[in-house]
Design a protein around this motif. Sequence first.
Motif, PDB file in Angstrom:
ATOM      1  N   PHE A   1      39.004 -54.904  -2.070  1.00  0.00           N
ATOM      2  CA  PHE A   1      38.168 -56.048  -1.744  1.00  0.00           C
ATOM      3  C   PHE A   1      37.825 -56.903  -2.962  1.00  0.00           C
ATOM      4  O   PHE A   1      36.915 -57.736  -2.903  1.00  0.00           O
ATOM      5  N   ILE A   2      38.560 -56.683  -4.070  1.00  0.00           N
ATOM      6  CA  ILE A   2      38.339 -57.493  -5.272  1.00  0.00           C
ATOM      7  C   ILE A   2      38.617 -58.953  -4.951  1.00  0.00           C
ATOM      8  O   ILE A   2      39.611 -59.296  -4.324  1.00  0.00           O
ATOM      9  N   GLY A   3      37.707 -59.817  -5.389  1.00  0.00           N
ATOM     10  CA  GLY A   3      37.838 -61.251  -5.148  1.00  0.00           C
ATOM     11  C   GLY A   3      37.016 -61.747  -3.982  1.00  0.00           C
ATOM     12  O   GLY A   3      36.814 -62.956  -3.831  1.00  0.00           O
ATOM     13  N   ASN A   4      36.550 -60.828  -3.119  1.00  0.00           N
ATOM     14  CA  ASN A   4      35.708 -61.243  -2.003  1.00  0.00           C
ATOM     15  C   ASN A   4      34.322 -61.629  -2.517  1.00  0.00           C
ATOM     16  O   ASN A   4      33.891 -61.196  -3.587  1.00  0.00           O
ATOM     17  N   PRO A   5      33.565 -62.416  -1.735  1.00  0.00           N
ATOM     18  CA  PRO A   5      32.325 -63.006  -2.272  1.00  0.00           C
ATOM     19  C   PRO A   5      31.169 -62.029  -2.402  1.00  0.00           C
ATOM     20  O   PRO A   5      31.119 -61.000  -1.720  1.00  0.00           O
ATOM     21  N   TYR A   6      30.259 -62.405  -3.282  1.00  0.00           N
ATOM     22  CA  TYR A   6      28.981 -61.723  -3.447  1.00  0.00           C
ATOM     23  C   TYR A   6      27.943 -62.476  -2.616  1.00  0.00           C
ATOM     24  O   TYR A   6      27.786 -63.688  -2.754  1.00  0.00           O
ATOM     25  N   VAL A   7      27.241 -61.755  -1.729  1.00  0.00           N
ATOM     26  CA  VAL A   7      26.164 -62.360  -0.923  1.00  0.00           C
ATOM     27  C   VAL A   7      24.963 -61.433  -1.004  1.00  0.00           C
ATOM     28  O   VAL A   7      25.046 -60.266  -0.623  1.00  0.00           O
ATOM     29  N   TRP A   8      23.846 -61.959  -1.510  1.00  0.00           N
ATOM     30  CA  TRP A   8      22.661 -61.119  -1.651  1.00  0.00           C
ATOM     31  C   TRP A   8      22.191 -60.670  -0.283  1.00  0.00           C
ATOM     32  O   TRP A   8      22.057 -61.459   0.651  1.00  0.00           O
TER      33      TRP A   8
ATOM     34  N   ALA B   1      30.178 -55.420  -6.815  1.00  0.00           N
ATOM     35  CA  ALA B   1      29.829 -56.772  -6.365  1.00  0.00           C
ATOM     36  C   ALA B   1      28.950 -57.365  -7.447  1.00  0.00           C
ATOM     37  O   ALA B   1      27.760 -57.055  -7.529  1.00  0.00           O
ATOM     38  N   SER B   2      29.548 -58.199  -8.303  1.00  0.00           N
ATOM     39  CA  SER B   2      28.909 -58.576  -9.552  1.00  0.00           C
ATOM     40  C   SER B   2      27.857 -59.663  -9.387  1.00  0.00           C
ATOM     41  O   SER B   2      26.676 -59.441  -9.585  1.00  0.00           O
ATOM     42  N   ASN B   3      28.280 -60.857  -9.018  1.00  0.00           N
ATOM     43  CA  ASN B   3      27.370 -61.982  -8.896  1.00  0.00           C
ATOM     44  C   ASN B   3      28.028 -63.055  -8.040  1.00  0.00           C
ATOM     45  O   ASN B   3      29.191 -62.923  -7.639  1.00  0.00           O
ATOM     46  N   GLU B   4      27.297 -64.121  -7.743  1.00  0.00           N
ATOM     47  CA  GLU B   4      27.810 -65.170  -6.877  1.00  0.00           C
ATOM     48  C   GLU B   4      29.005 -65.896  -7.497  1.00  0.00           C
ATOM     49  O   GLU B   4      29.853 -66.421  -6.779  1.00  0.00           O
TER      50      GLU B   4
END
Length: 455
Positions: free
Chosen positions: A354-361, A430-433
């Motif tokens: 799932f690398i590259g998928n978005p970060y959502v808080w 999941a790093s950041n936005e």
Amino acid sequence: MRKKFLALSLAVIVSATQVMTVSASKQEQLQQQQAAQAETSAQLDNAKAEIDDLETKKNQITGEIDDLDAQLVVTMASVENLKNEIAEKQTEIEDTQKKLSDAQAEEDEQYEQMKKRIKFLYESGGDNGWAALILEGKDLSSILNQAEYTQKLYKYDRECLQEYMDLVQQVTDYSNQLADEKADLEASEAEQEAQQQSLEEMLEQKKAVSDDYENQIADLNDMAAQYNAVLAEQNAKIQQIQEEIAAEEAAKAAEEARKAEEARQAAEAAEAARQAEAARQAEAAASSAANNATTADNTPSSTGSSTTTTTPSNGGSSYDDSSSSDTSSSDDSSSSSSTGSATGSAIVSYATQFIGNPYVWGGTSLTNGADCSGFIMSVYAHFGYDLPHSSSALRGVGRGVSYAEAQPGDIICYSGHVAIYIGGGAIVHASNERDGIKISSNAAYTTILAVRRVV
């Protein structure tokens, strides 16, 4: 209605039964007071039960408030620590930018010097410069020395250029790394600040409920005090009625004793009169016999006679009536985290898809967006593990190991952030936005608080 009936009855009942009527009225009052007392006691018991229930709820919510306070303290400390780390990262970034600027200034200076050398070697002489070097050379050794010197200049310029390019690349890479780490820290800070706000709102709600419980308890205590006051009045009234009934019963007993005494005295008087009459009759009989005897003595012939007199006797009898009753009653009542299985390498293999998928808080979707703890929760859920959606709570799952013992699939816990260790000092998270789900090569980019092994 019954009291009115009793009041009317008093007008036609003789004085002897009037005491009994008054006593019956007092008994009715006593029963009414006792019924009212029982009702008040039941209401008081209900109030006490409600107070106990509210006290239990208040103690429970007080414990929840204490837990939230403790979590809030930890979260606030995490936020403050993250702010300090972000400030340190910013300082490192600024230092790196300064190094880059210094390197660029040095490169500019070297470039100016190189241009002068190039101008001297190429622009001034061109091809004729080499011809002049050969023609003017005194011998082959001097020509070779001159050519070697020129070659060294070429090599020096090339080495300087390569060193500069390497330095710029290193500084740029490090600068990008610091920017990524700063972004991760900022995402962690945002998550912790959101958690802090959530905890503060929950605390306000819990405190409001606790205050409401406190007010209800105070109201019920006031009500209980009123019930106790009413009970005291009712007890006093009951005692008064009981005393009045006792006095009436004593008066009734005294009256009955008086009547019994009068009856006894009348019986004794009657018995005395009867005995006196019997004595009189006996005396009369004796007198009559004496007269008869005198008459016989004066008669020429006499005959003997005998008279037997029987004195009547009176005996007594007694009447005894007794009854007994025995009643009895009986009352019988009766009352009657999921676990999974996987390997660390399988966890890593699945997570890196799932690398590259978005970060959502706050998100938990591995495709549409997840935050750091939501990413780990969903990855592990694929293998049947039920983990919490909280970076701080993840510090308590599985068992703890040291970072030196970390294996692929272990959970690396930071202040306000979590990641999955993939080996070789790298993590997937999941790093950041800005970067979304990615791999970072330096797992120790910030302080590691815990390493937890679930599989």
